[in-house]
Every structure is written in C-alpha cells, then in structure tokens.
Design a protein around this motif. Structure first.
Motif, PDB file in Angstrom:
ATOM      1  N   LEU A  93       0.812  -1.210   0.000  1.00 43.99           N
ATOM      2  CA  LEU A  93       0.000   0.000   0.000  1.00 43.99           C
ATOM      3  C   LEU A  93       0.849   1.265   0.000  1.00 43.99           C
ATOM      4  O   LEU A  93       0.336   2.368  -0.114  1.00 43.99           O
ATOM      5  N   THR A  94       2.145   1.103   0.139  1.00 47.44           N
ATOM      6  CA  THR A  94       3.061   2.239   0.116  1.00 47.44           C
ATOM      7  C   THR A  94       3.509   2.506  -1.310  1.00 47.44           C
ATOM      8  O   THR A  94       4.025   1.613  -1.972  1.00 47.44           O
ATOM      9  N   ASP A  95       3.277   3.710  -1.800  1.00 44.89           N
ATOM     10  CA  ASP A  95       3.713   4.049  -3.157  1.00 44.89           C
ATOM     11  C   ASP A  95       5.217   3.818  -3.290  1.00 44.89           C
ATOM     12  O   ASP A  95       5.997   4.156  -2.397  1.00 44.89           O
ATOM     13  N   GLY A 108      -1.683   1.838  -3.843  1.00 48.38           N
ATOM     14  CA  GLY A 108      -1.887   3.169  -3.293  1.00 48.38           C
ATOM     15  C   GLY A 108      -2.866   3.967  -4.138  1.00 48.38           C
ATOM     16  O   GLY A 108      -3.759   4.642  -3.618  1.00 48.38           O
TER      17      GLY A 108
END
Length: 336
Positions: A93-95, A108
């Motif tokens: 979920l972290t760019d 993301g």
C-alpha cells in the motif's frame, strides 16, 4: 429499496493481454449505469491496477465485477481474487513498493480512487475490494457482499438472491431452484417475485406467497432473514437446504431450516428469532458451497467488508458441481 439478484461477472487475468479487455468491460459497464466520463475513467484506472497487481504478485487470478444498485444511482464493485501465497499488505500500500520489481504505484492509487477499499491476504491468497460510486452522490455504501456463480458459466442460474432495505431494516432471500439451468432459474425467479412484493411481511405468510408463486415450477429450497434494527433482532425462516449463520467476532450460530420443497410440498415454515444481533454478520449460502467453513480459521476476516468475506468463502469452499451463492450482510442499525 429492492436489490434484484444477479450473477457475478468473472474475468480471468492470466496474461497482460487480458488487462485491456477487463478495463474496457468495466468502463463500459460503468458508463451504462450512469457514470460520467471522469468517474468511468476512475473505474478503468482501478481495473488496470488490480489486474496488473494480480499478474505481478500472483501470476494469475480473477477479477470479479458487479453492479451495485442504489436509490437513484449505481456503483461498480471490483474484486481481485487470487490463490497465491500472500504478500505484505503494508508494504504494497506504500507508493514505490512492488512485489514485481516495477514502479509500484498500484494499490496506493486504488485506495485513493475507490470510495470503498478493503483487502484480506494470507497464505491461501488475497482478495482486494474496490467499490466506486459517482462522485456527485453522497449515499452511504451498503454493507453487503455477494458472490454468485452458475455451474459451467451457464447464463441461467438456479440460485436467486434478493435484498430489501427499508430504513435500517433488512430482508435477505436466497432461493435454490431444484437442479440447475433455465428451469431451475424459472423456479427461483418466481420465488423472488413473490418476496419482492412484500419482503417484510409475516414470515409464514411470506413463505406461503413464495410457495403459491412457485407452484408449477420445479420448486426449490428457500430461506429469508428479516433484520429489525429497532429491536436488534433477526427472524429467520427456511425450507430446504439453504445454509445460514450468524457470526460475531467470538462466536457463530447456525440457523435452522425445515425440510421440504417450496412450490411442491412442505409441512411448516416456523420462523426462529434471534436477539441482540446488532453488529453481527448474516451469512446465507446455497448448497453449492461446502458447509465446513469456519471464519475463525481466517484471523481478522470477520472485520473485513462483507464483499471480501463472500469472495473468500466462494474461492475456498465452492463445490464446483452446482450453482453457488454466498450472501453476506452486516447487521447494523446505522443503515439509513
């Protein structure tokens, strides 16, 4: 508000050439249901990212597509379903992170574009949910999920489901027409028609109405559950082998049905009452789903969106030799 049951549309994602078809299919569906060009573009973006993510971390998977009718408009539901060994959700979920070694903007971007985003992953695989609605509406998301599939992808399905909302009250139906195919669907739709006319009427009368309308068809198994928000109670009535459970974080209760075939012969349809069910999950399913599942085997799943739960139960417990329906409804007085 009545929500007529429909099949889940399944798009296989096994190579990159299928991503474009999935994107066009979902975008066209959104446009057909009133999405503006901009909102349909959000759907296209989310489909592209979900499908790409399936290939990157799972190698293959499925994209499940569904229209979400609401009062005056409709939404689009997208579920990416795979059987891979799972992945690091926090990292994904972290760019900038990618399990596939690419730029990794996918999840993301999905979480930002979707009005509802949820995910569950473990060693059995992952299910990612994105629900998108037109941006000019402010109606709440309805907390239900359904996974319905016909045997051998037949366009006719002998299982029929239906949901009715009246304020915070909910009435849910599943009919399983005997056998499968067109004749079974005719039986199921006859029952649904009777249910839709008066989904909150007295259970014995409602079952009699379904029975009368299903006479002359193959008949089928029927179960419906009526949630009354003011009293936080549920009334369940069933004839035949529709499975049903009430599930809280720490316990589960099976709901009992009577023997018989609605539309052919049954002796009684006594309703059973359950108190203090606010915050519980109602799960109803046809016998196309195995009955040996237990949500306690999936830590934290009970807290996920009902659509994620329905997709996982179908993925892991579908018998594969009949039509199958899984309906999951969150019983919460907050619907309004």
């Amino acid at each position: 508000m009545n929500i007529n049951g429909s099949l889940t549309q399944v798009l296989l994602i096994e190579d990159s050439s299928q991503i474009g078809y999935a994107r066009r299919t979902a975008q066209r569906l959104a446009e057909q249901h009133g999405f503006s060009e901009s909102d349909a573009g959000r759907v296209a973006l989310v489909v592209t990212e979900l499908a790409s993510n399936l290939l990157k971390h799972a190698g293959r998977g499925e994209l499940h597509l569904r229209v979400l009718p609401r009062q005056g408009d409709a939404g689009i539901e997208l579920l990416a379903v795979d059987r891979a060994r799972g992945f690091d959700l926090e990292a994904c979920l972290t760019d900038g992170f990618s399990t596939g070694g690419t730029q990794g903007i996918g999840l993301g971007a999905v979480s930002r574009q979707a009005d509802v985003f949820d995910v569950y992953a473990d060693h059995r695989g992952a299910v990612l949910l994105a629900r998108l609605y037109p941006r000019n509406t402010r109606q709440p998301d309805l907390l239900y999920g359904v996974s319905q599939h016909s045997l051998h992808d037949d366009p006719a399905c002998g299982d029929v489901w239906h949901l009715a909302y009246h304020g915070a009250d909910i009435s849910a139906l599943i009919v399983d027409g005997l056998g499968h195919g067109e004749d079974a669907e005719i039986a199921g739709r006859a029952g649904e028609g009777a249910f839709a006319r008066a989904p909150f009427s007295t259970p014995t009368m409602l079952m009699e109405d379904l029975h009368r309308d299903m006479i002359g068809t193959r008949g089928g198994a029927v179960a419906f559950a009526q949630f009354h928000a003011d009293s936080a109670s549920l009334r369940f009535t069933g004839v035949g082998n529709i499975g049903a459970s009430l599930i809280a974080a720490d316990k589960s209760r099976g709901l009992a049905s009577h023997p018989g075939i609605v539309g052919v012969q049954y002796r009684k349809a006594q309703p059973f009452d359950y108190a203090h069910v606010n915050g519980h999950l109602l799960i109803m399913y046809s016998d196309g789903l195995q009955s040996r599942w237990n949500l306690q085997d999936y830590p934290g799943l009970v807290h996920r969106h009902p659509a994620v739960i329905a997709a996982i139960l179908h993925r892991d417990f579908c018998r594969g030799r009949d039509d199958v329906t899984v309906l999951v409804v969150a019983l919460e007085a907050a619907h309004g």
